[in-house]
Scaffold this motif. Structure first.
Motif: not given
Length: 340
Positions: A104, A107, A113-114
């Motif tokens: 992760e 954003t 968007e990630p």
């Protein structure tokens, strides 16, 4: 000739020291691998901390800088809370490392968007460009360097030596983005042979690959020539020539493998340099890779994307360097022996 046995350079050195390949494959080789893995882990930890610090070293408030001076205070506070920037720095670092290790990367400020999806969509285009440029550079440079070494052995053909060194030296000195502009001007705009920008069919790869490959090919050719000259002065070459071993067999089966250690080392380093150096080339050719995306993210103050891309670039450099070191330990056991 069947009776001519020419050991590789690594084998000669090991024999001189009274060590066998089997001895190296145990304790020394294991220590070699563990040492490089430890360096990789430490370097990766430093990279994580440096990429985390990036957003905190930006003067002022990075959230306000990205949203603009007219952004409402409530929006800025909400965005800071969403990014965890309202937490203590140590807590932010722990969360950042945990998120990155879990894949992760945050954003995008602008698109929402990630960042992981942005990287996953663009990274293959950059890797393909860099791998093709590395392959082209090696396929052109190694034979060229060997040819120049054989032709200029013992000071012969001074004109060839001067032309080779001058041309390759000049080629190394020119940056990739100037090659990009020149190739577009001549072959895209002037002759119309290739598209000037964008990713399409196979023809769209030609100019960006050439722009990336010319300088590395010149560098590898110079190194290949030096290594070839060194090997041509070795005892096993003189022995083979005394036994009238065919030149093609001598150069291809014996001299070439012994020149590849330094070439592979430089090739691995150049691959990492090409991935990072593709930024400006991608920008010139509007290539949809990470290089173009990082330029856009910096100019648009999209810091999470820039942070994620820089982290990925750094991780690729570390992984490639680790793989090259381990490969050299396998191909040339003396490298493991020297480190021990």
């Amino acid at each position: 000739m069947a009776g001519t046995s020419l050991p590789p350079a690594g084998g000669r050195l090991l024999a001189d020291r009274g060590l066998s390949g089997r001895g190296l494959s145990g304790r020394v080789r294991g220590a070699f691998v563990l040492r490089h893995l430890a360096r990789f882990v430490i370097s990766l930890a430093v990279l994580l901390v440096a990429s985390f610090a990036m957003i905190h070293l930006i003067p002022g408030d990075p959230v306000r800088a990205s949203l603009g001076p007219a952004a409402p205070v409530e929006l800025i506070a909400a965005r800071r809370a969403a990014l965890g920037l309202d937490q203590p720095v140590l807590s932010q670092l722990v969360s950042y490392v945990r998120n990155v290790l879990g894949g992760e990367f945050g954003t995008s400020f602008l698109s929402g968007e990630p960042v992981g999806e942005v990287i996953a969509a663009r990274l293959p285009n950059t890797l393909v460009l860099a791998l093709l440029a590395t392959a082209v550079a090696l396929l052109v440079a190694v034979p060229l360097g060997m040819w120049a070494g054989v032709r200029t052995e013992n000071g012969r053909h001074r004109g060839t030596e001067a032309t080779f060194t001058s041309a390759t030296g000049a080629a190394v000195a020119v940056p990739e983005f100037l090659y990009s502009i020149a190739l577009v001007t001549v072959f895209a705009i002037g002759l119309g042979w290739f598209p000037p920008a964008g990713k399409g069919g196979p023809e769209s790869y030609v100019l960006p690959v050439l722009a990336l490959a010319i300088a590395p090919a010149a560098m590898i050719a110079r190194i290949s020539r030096v290594e070839t000259l060194r090997e041509l002065g070795a005892d096993y070459v003189r022995l083979a020539r005394a036994k009238r071993l065919p030149a093609a067999r001598l150069y291809v089966r014996h001299v070439l493998p012994n020149t590849l250690t330094a070439t592979l080392t430089v090739g691995g380093l150049l691959l990492t340099g090409l991935i990072a150096g593709s930024v400006l080339v991608e920008y010139v050719f509007a290539w949809p890779g990470l290089g173009l995306r990082i330029v856009e993210s910096i100019t648009q103050k999209d810091y999470p994307v820039a942070q994620g891309v820089i982290l990925v670039y750094g991780a690729i450099v570390l992984v490639v360097n680790l793989l090259v070191d381990l490969l050299l330990g396998v191909l040339d056991p003396t490298s493991a022996l020297k480190e021990s």
